[in-house]
Design an enzyme around this catalytic site. Sequence first.
Site, short mmCIF file in Angstrom:
data_model
loop_
_atom_site.label_atom_id
_atom_site.label_comp_id
_atom_site.label_asym_id
_atom_site.label_seq_id
_atom_site.Cartn_x
_atom_site.Cartn_y
_atom_site.Cartn_z
CD GLN A 250 52.69 58.61 -9.00
OE1 GLN A 250 53.05 59.18 -10.02
NE2 GLN A 250 52.13 57.42 -9.04
CG HIS A 319 54.84 54.27 -6.45
ND1 HIS A 319 53.48 54.49 -6.47
CD2 HIS A 319 55.12 53.54 -7.56
CE1 HIS A 319 52.96 53.93 -7.56
NE2 HIS A 319 53.94 53.34 -8.23
CG ASP A 352 53.48 55.39 -12.39
OD1 ASP A 352 53.65 54.33 -11.78
OD2 ASP A 352 52.86 56.36 -11.92
CG HIS A 411 51.29 8.40 2.52
ND1 HIS A 411 49.93 8.41 2.58
CD2 HIS A 411 51.67 9.62 2.03
CE1 HIS A 411 49.49 9.60 2.17
NE2 HIS A 411 50.52 10.34 1.83
#
Length: 425
Positions: A250, A319, A352, A411
């Site tokens: 990697q 990972h 991957d 409101h």
Amino acid sequence: MAEYLKRGKSLEEVAANDAKVSETVSQIINQIEKEGDSAVRELSKKFDKWSPESFKLSPEQIDEIINSVPDQVIEDIKFAQAQIRNFAQEQRKSMKDIEVETLPGVILGHKIIPVDSVGCYIPGGRYPMVASAHMSVLTAKVAGVKRVIACTPPINGEIPAATVTAMAMAGADEIYILGGVQAMVAMAVGTETIESVDMIVGPGNAFVAEAKRQLYGRVGIDLFAGPTETLVVADQTADAEMIATDILGQGEHGPTSPGALITTSRKLAEETVVEIERQLGVLKTADVARVSWGDYGVIILVDSIEEAVIEANRLAFEHVEILTENPDYFLENMTNYGCLFLGPETNVAYGDKVIGTNHTLPTKGAARYTGGLWVGKFLKTVTYQKVSEDASAMIGEYAARLCELENFSGHAEQAYLRVRRYGKK
């Protein structure tokens, strides 16, 4: 207590480099906003030496490219896409619309709606990441996105045929041979010839990642992503060859890709250092992997598996490979990771490229608060409500008082109007 046998660059050094990247990206965004297609073309010439008549491939060009790809490559892409599609479809099935009557006459619900349009970036350069087409384009299509466009850079002045094939097979509606920050900005902002999208996704280098960060808000993104990270957690049952192979495998992504080992065995840590040096002597991509390991490699010695979990959660890596006697302990107890790879039989390369889980995952500690790209990232959960007259009058009494508590008189009047209109005479 955890002991660092090796550390990578300091946070201060990393931050200084990030600042330079940020400034460059900001300038590119401003240029494309002002100049549109002309800026995109200028930047493509500058960075990729690429200025075709049209960046967008025609259907005829796409067919010609697909026909040029060897049959074995087509079959391999089909296999990978079948795995990714299958898992994405199962994920989509887990997400359902709901509608419930929470009180008599009060109906609440949510609908799960796909984003209208998505732009996917598929990296090229030294590593044409064909798999990213499956992970982004295909997953968006499974989610139900109507318009999915995809960009990938040329490689040495040539169109990457396998990548384009994967994009087309994944279901891309438009394919552009365009790379880098200029591709991300063109998709997000839009130009005279590229209609903007609602969301941009996909991995990339530090500049692409920074472009996503700066464009976030104007468009949605999958997640903030930095250089690939790999952590191996190992005990005395693991071997140095596998650890070194998986970390360096990697680390070849780029010179700033962190690789880490957390282990309960000092002997294994020492053997791994020796094995990494041995493998760097034969690895074809050692020029990159050596720098990533030297500058960003980390080894942490811990006293127990329980402490390994604590340190792994603190790192929150993208990972995480578990090479221990009981890998499921980490599945049950770890909380901060992008994807777990449990046991020596699996590895990050499977994730991957082919196995079915998505490879666009959180980095730089983002695994503390988000997962990676998946079908749900392309979906919006939106709510609605329907209320009967009697229920409206009842709810209105509560709503009006609560609105007045907060000094929201307008409101409150919305509620009072319903009480007057629908309340019992």
